[in-house]
Scaffold this active site. Structure first.
Site, PDB file in Angstrom:
ATOM      1  N   TYR A  71      -1.058  -0.655   9.944  1.00  0.00           N
ATOM      2  CA  TYR A  71      -1.250  -1.058   8.548  1.00  0.00           C
ATOM      3  C   TYR A  71       0.031  -0.815   7.726  1.00  0.00           C
ATOM      4  O   TYR A  71       0.462  -1.665   6.958  1.00  0.00           O
ATOM      5  CB  TYR A  71      -2.426  -0.250   8.014  1.00  0.00           C
ATOM      6  CG  TYR A  71      -2.866  -0.523   6.614  1.00  0.00           C
ATOM      7  CD1 TYR A  71      -3.560  -1.687   6.294  1.00  0.00           C
ATOM      8  CD2 TYR A  71      -2.634   0.405   5.604  1.00  0.00           C
ATOM      9  CE1 TYR A  71      -4.004  -1.912   4.994  1.00  0.00           C
ATOM     10  CE2 TYR A  71      -3.075   0.192   4.311  1.00  0.00           C
ATOM     11  CZ  TYR A  71      -3.762  -0.973   4.012  1.00  0.00           C
ATOM     12  OH  TYR A  71      -4.194  -1.190   2.731  1.00  0.00           O
ATOM     13  N   LYS A 117       2.236  -3.496   5.781  1.00  0.00           N
ATOM     14  CA  LYS A 117       2.309  -3.425   4.317  1.00  0.00           C
ATOM     15  C   LYS A 117       3.750  -3.323   3.808  1.00  0.00           C
ATOM     16  O   LYS A 117       4.070  -3.875   2.761  1.00  0.00           O
ATOM     17  CB  LYS A 117       1.460  -2.243   3.811  1.00  0.00           C
ATOM     18  CG  LYS A 117      -0.041  -2.496   3.894  1.00  0.00           C
ATOM     19  CD  LYS A 117      -0.432  -3.785   3.188  1.00  0.00           C
ATOM     20  CE  LYS A 117      -1.876  -3.848   2.752  1.00  0.00           C
ATOM     21  NZ  LYS A 117      -2.249  -5.196   2.261  1.00  0.00           N
ATOM     22  N   SER A 151       0.846  -1.193   0.000  1.00  0.00           N
ATOM     23  CA  SER A 151       0.000   0.000   0.000  1.00  0.00           C
ATOM     24  C   SER A 151       0.880   1.241   0.000  1.00  0.00           C
ATOM     25  O   SER A 151       2.011   1.212   0.485  1.00  0.00           O
ATOM     26  CB  SER A 151      -0.850  -0.024   1.272  1.00  0.00           C
ATOM     27  OG  SER A 151      -1.312   1.270   1.552  1.00  0.00           O
TER      28      SER A 151
HETATM   29  N1  LIG Z   1      -8.783  -0.137  -1.668  1.00  0.00           N
HETATM   30  C1  LIG Z   1      -7.628   0.513  -1.661  1.00  0.00           C
HETATM   31  O1  LIG Z   1      -7.513   1.668  -2.074  1.00  0.00           O
HETATM   32  C2  LIG Z   1      -6.405  -0.170  -1.159  1.00  0.00           C
HETATM   33  C3  LIG Z   1      -5.214   0.570  -1.082  1.00  0.00           C
HETATM   34  C4  LIG Z   1      -4.050  -0.062  -0.667  1.00  0.00           C
HETATM   35  C5  LIG Z   1      -4.092  -1.398  -0.347  1.00  0.00           C
HETATM   36  N2  LIG Z   1      -5.264  -2.099  -0.395  1.00  0.00           N
HETATM   37  C6  LIG Z   1      -5.236  -3.494  -0.039  1.00  0.00           C
HETATM   38  O2  LIG Z   1      -5.904  -4.270  -1.017  1.00  0.00           O
HETATM   39  C7  LIG Z   1      -6.443  -5.445  -0.400  1.00  0.00           C
HETATM   40  C8  LIG Z   1      -7.905  -5.585  -0.759  1.00  0.00           C
HETATM   41  O3  LIG Z   1      -8.623  -4.530  -0.154  1.00  0.00           O
HETATM   42  P1  LIG Z   1     -10.055  -4.002  -0.637  1.00  0.00           P
HETATM   43  O4  LIG Z   1      -9.923  -2.544  -0.795  1.00  0.00           O
HETATM   44  O5  LIG Z   1     -10.556  -4.820  -1.761  1.00  0.00           O
HETATM   45  O6  LIG Z   1     -10.933  -4.202   0.704  1.00  0.00           O
HETATM   46  P2  LIG Z   1     -12.017  -5.294   1.116  1.00  0.00           P
HETATM   47  O7  LIG Z   1     -12.316  -5.048   2.545  1.00  0.00           O
HETATM   48  O8  LIG Z   1     -13.157  -5.267   0.149  1.00  0.00           O
HETATM   49  O9  LIG Z   1     -11.259  -6.680   0.905  1.00  0.00           O
HETATM   50  C9  LIG Z   1     -10.540  -7.343   1.885  1.00  0.00           C
HETATM   51  C10 LIG Z   1     -11.088  -8.741   2.020  1.00  0.00           C
HETATM   52  O10 LIG Z   1     -10.248  -9.495   2.902  1.00  0.00           O
HETATM   53  C11 LIG Z   1     -11.078 -10.346   3.659  1.00  0.00           C
HETATM   54  N3  LIG Z   1     -10.400 -10.775   4.887  1.00  0.00           N
HETATM   55  C12 LIG Z   1     -10.157 -10.036   5.997  1.00  0.00           C
HETATM   56  N4  LIG Z   1      -9.515 -10.771   6.917  1.00  0.00           N
HETATM   57  C13 LIG Z   1      -9.327 -11.997   6.365  1.00  0.00           C
HETATM   58  C14 LIG Z   1      -8.714 -13.187   6.829  1.00  0.00           C
HETATM   59  N5  LIG Z   1      -8.178 -13.248   8.042  1.00  0.00           N
HETATM   60  N6  LIG Z   1      -8.703 -14.261   6.010  1.00  0.00           N
HETATM   61  C15 LIG Z   1      -9.264 -14.213   4.779  1.00  0.00           C
HETATM   62  N7  LIG Z   1      -9.865 -13.105   4.292  1.00  0.00           N
HETATM   63  C16 LIG Z   1      -9.900 -12.017   5.082  1.00  0.00           C
HETATM   64  C17 LIG Z   1     -12.320  -9.519   3.943  1.00  0.00           C
HETATM   65  O11 LIG Z   1     -13.429 -10.355   4.301  1.00  0.00           O
HETATM   66  C18 LIG Z   1     -12.501  -8.778   2.629  1.00  0.00           C
HETATM   67  O12 LIG Z   1     -13.383  -9.443   1.738  1.00  0.00           O
HETATM   68  C19 LIG Z   1      -6.156  -5.305   1.092  1.00  0.00           C
HETATM   69  O13 LIG Z   1      -4.982  -6.009   1.425  1.00  0.00           O
HETATM   70  C20 LIG Z   1      -5.946  -3.818   1.255  1.00  0.00           C
HETATM   71  O14 LIG Z   1      -5.156  -3.525   2.391  1.00  0.00           O
HETATM   72  C21 LIG Z   1      -6.415  -1.515  -0.792  1.00  0.00           C
END
Ligand SMILES: NC(=O)c1ccc[n+]([C@@H]2O[C@H](COP(=O)([O-])OP(=O)(O)OC[C@H]3O[C@@H](n4cnc5c(N)ncnc54)[C@H](O)[C@@H]3O)[C@@H](O)[C@H]2O)c1
Length: 302
Positions: A164, A168, A151
């Site tokens: 976080y 990350k 991230s």
């Molecule tokens: N959305 C953004 O802008 C952004 C930016 C930087 C990084 N990220 C990263 O991208 C990834 C996806 O995020 P997203 O934005 O789609 O959010 P999201 O919350 O929709 O997706 C995360 C998913 O992980 C699942 N999860 C949580 N704990 C878990 C566990 N212990 N075992 C299995 N599954 C688990 C949740 O149920 C959820 O469906 C994450 O790692 C997030 O940190 C997202």
């Protein structure tokens, strides 16, 4: 040129929604058999739902092949079981996208040790456990593609996200040793910093930005980084159709004469020590000591 995932078996963690779902759908559309892992947690990591099953149904309805897995990435035994099931059903595991994630945002002053621990557990330990579960299979196959979801917070910091950010950037550190250890087995390991409108960011993005940063525009970067021709050790940023690369670099530094190796000597040389002229990408941790040895040898030869 079409990039196909025919005959590939892929695991995407946290694929019950958001980015993971988008990766799983496109991998399946391009021929991969996909394990959709998700315990269906709420944003802070509590609770359960059938989110993974719903995505599997979507994939099947579109003619693809998928299996649901409700295991938690924080449980190494559940990850091992997930990998074993995929291998038993489909003969191998070629791709792993470590995408599962939660948030417990608070300023560090207010962050409880438990908030720090749960976030690091899901992102960093979770990525290590899921990767460990497929690593031996990838080595035996002589083929593996692993993607870590890092991230911009890990790469640059963000107020309220100490837990976080630590997790990350830790994942990038994990990728940097795994790319070295995996190289001779054709295992390539990359990191992706996405920016996307998902439930994780809905409170941050204004409505227009939420639409522009759709998860689908991150998919090309993620899928390329787990494809046959993927690079290795790359750090990529993707969001709203903008794609970037990031690097960890180190400068040439300076060799201080013995009599200047004091706190005051260091302070006096700070401009030279922090001068970015000649910055180079660090490809291997050993380079730092090799560089120091070379500087010592050069100085001795003068
Ligand atoms: N959305 C953004 O802008 C952004 C930016 C930087 C990084 N990220 C990263 O991208 C990834 C996806 O995020 P997203 O934005 O789609 O959010 P999201 O919350 O929709 O997706 C995360 C998913 O992980 C699942 N999860 C949580 N704990 C878990 C566990 N212990 N075992 C299995 N599954 C688990 C949740 O149920 C959820 O469906 C994450 O790692 C997030 O940190 C997202």
């Amino acid at each position: 040129m079409t990039i196909s995932f025919n005959d590939r078996v892929a695991i995407v963690t946290g694929a019950g929604g958001g980015l993971g779902r988008a990766y799983a759908l496109e991998l399946a559309r391009r021929g991969a058999r996909v394990v959709v892992n998700d315990l269906g947690a709420t944003l802070d990591g509590t609770g359960h739902s059938d989110a993974a099953l719903a995505v599997v149904e979507e994939i099947r309805a579109a003619g693809g092949e998928a299996m649901a897995n409700g295991g938690s990435v924080t449980d190494a035994a559940q990850m091992a079981e997930m990998a074993a099931k995929a291998k038993e059903a489909w003969g191998g595991v070629h791709i792993l996208i470590n995408n599962a994630g939660i948030l417990r945002d608070k300023s560090f002053a207010k962050m409880e040790p438990g908030d720090f621990e749960s976030v690091v557990r899901v992102h960093l330990f979770g990525a290590a456990f899921a990767t460990k579960a497929v690593w031996e299979t990838m080595r035996e196959q002589g083929y593996g593609r692993v993607l870590m979801t890092t991230s911009s917070t890990g790469l640059g910091g963000n107020f309220g996200q100490a837990n976080y950010g630590a997790a990350k950037l830790g994942m990038v550190g994990l990728a940097k040793t795994l790319y070295l250890e995996g190289a001779k087995y054709n295992i390539r390991v990359n990191s992706l910093a996405p920016t996307a409108g998902t439930r994780m960011t809905e409170d941050i993005f204004p409505e227009e930005a939420f639409k522009a940063f759709n998860p689908e525009s991150v998919v090309p970067a993620a899928l390329y980084l787990v494809s046959d021709d993927a690079p290795t050790n790359a750090i990529v940023g993707a969001g709203a159709g903008v794609y970037q690369s990031a690097w960890l670099t180190m400068n040439q530094g300076t060799l201080l004469p013995e009599d200047q190796r004091t706190v005051e000597g260091f302070a006096a040389a700070w401009d030279r020590i922090s001068d970015r002229t000649g910055d180079a990408v660090v490809q291997n941790g050993i380079e730092q000591s090799m560089h120091a040895m070379q500087m010592l040898q050069k100085a001795a030869a003068k």
